[in-house]
Design an enzyme around this catalytic site. Sequence first.
Site, PDB file in Angstrom:
ATOM      1  N   GLY A 182       0.797  -1.222   0.000  1.00 53.57           N
ATOM      2  CA  GLY A 182       0.000   0.000   0.000  1.00 53.57           C
ATOM      3  C   GLY A 182       0.827   1.268   0.000  1.00 53.57           C
ATOM      4  N   ASN A 183       2.045   1.203   0.551  1.00 56.41           N
ATOM      5  CA  ASN A 183       2.891   2.390   0.598  1.00 56.41           C
ATOM      6  C   ASN A 183       3.279   2.877  -0.793  1.00 56.41           C
ATOM      7  OD1 ASN A 183       4.663  -0.094   0.605  1.00 56.41           O
ATOM      8  ND2 ASN A 183       6.180   1.492   0.206  1.00 56.41           N
ATOM      9  N   LYS A 237      -9.970  -8.467   6.589  1.00 53.43           N
ATOM     10  CA  LYS A 237      -9.244  -7.618   5.649  1.00 53.43           C
ATOM     11  C   LYS A 237      -9.644  -6.161   5.828  1.00 53.43           C
ATOM     12  CE  LYS A 237      -6.749  -6.603   1.982  1.00 53.43           C
ATOM     13  NZ  LYS A 237      -5.285  -6.678   2.029  1.00 53.43           N
ATOM     14  N   LYS A 245      -3.547  -9.503  -1.213  1.00 55.48           N
ATOM     15  CA  LYS A 245      -2.701  -9.278  -2.387  1.00 55.48           C
ATOM     16  C   LYS A 245      -1.454 -10.149  -2.382  1.00 55.48           C
ATOM     17  CE  LYS A 245       0.107  -6.252  -1.748  1.00 55.48           C
ATOM     18  NZ  LYS A 245       1.422  -6.208  -1.061  1.00 55.48           N
ATOM     19  N   LYS A 298       2.901 -11.437   4.569  1.00 58.91           N
ATOM     20  CA  LYS A 298       3.987 -11.401   3.585  1.00 58.91           C
ATOM     21  C   LYS A 298       4.905 -12.601   3.756  1.00 58.91           C
ATOM     22  CE  LYS A 298       4.192  -6.486   2.478  1.00 58.91           C
ATOM     23  NZ  LYS A 298       2.775  -6.294   2.797  1.00 58.91           N
TER      24      LYS A 298
END
Length: 314
Positions: free
Chosen positions: A9-10, A123, A207, A265
């Site tokens: 998102g960054n 989420k 994602k 992640k």
Amino acid sequence: MLVVAALGGNALLRRGEPLTAQAQRANVKVAAESLAGIVRAGHQLVITHGNGPQVGLLALQGAAYRPDEAYPLDVLGAETEGMIGYIIEQELENALGHDRAVATLLTQVLVDRNDPAFQNPTKFVGPVYDRKEAETRAEAAGWQIAQDGDKWRRVVPSPSPLEIPDTRVLELLLKQGVVVICAGGGGIPILRRDDGSMIGVEAVIDKDAASALLARQLGADALLLLTDVDAIYRDFGKDTAAPIHELTLDEARQLDLPAGSMGPKLAAACDFAGSGGLSGIGRLEDAEAILDRQAGTRISIHSLNQEVADSHPC
């Protein structure tokens, strides 16, 4: 080398920034410069990205409709794929001097209708609020909410991705040397009906999990999970904190990382590394260095020393 790069998102919208097109484009421009380096180095590139803030914003806009007129999350996910993909596509073309074809593909991702995530939304989507405002909005809109750091946000179901039917189209594009942007926001969640037809479902897929599945289905050589943290840290938040640069798959699976930050992640990285590829976690600007094993955290079945020994037998 075929590289799948997943933008956190960054890369699109930093926490606390306004949800404006200008803010997103400025961040994407920085991301495009880094990703262009991977292409210039001679690698094939597939780009995925998050969409949590954007899909939540579209859902808020949908509140202007009557409840039976609002668009469902799968349609909003498709809208964000087009919106964000357009910006990435344009800025990457600019960074590459328009000498490589770049295309955005709306990507459907199959999930299980019986996935327990539909009964346990986790989420985060949309903007952050203080607790009182979040509770007020949740009561009015029928949301479920959860704490995100020192703020509160809406949460929606996030089922596990099972299959990416559009892989065939992706392979055709890659054979033509196209840089592909796909599976944005984890892809558009769909279910398979009893008669074999497909239909969208209200959810937002993680994602990183979708990116790992995509990388495996494409037979990629490397999966880069790019964020604003330079590496996975041992003893994170303590005086003894230290970055971990190399992990075997077994070592990575033994780490216990927070579910709300680096945990997903790491799980995605392990998922892909188990297929024999290289997984890397680190900063967006370090993408090339992660591939060269000079930055980030790299995860593979064997240690770097073992790989070197295997490539130079006695």
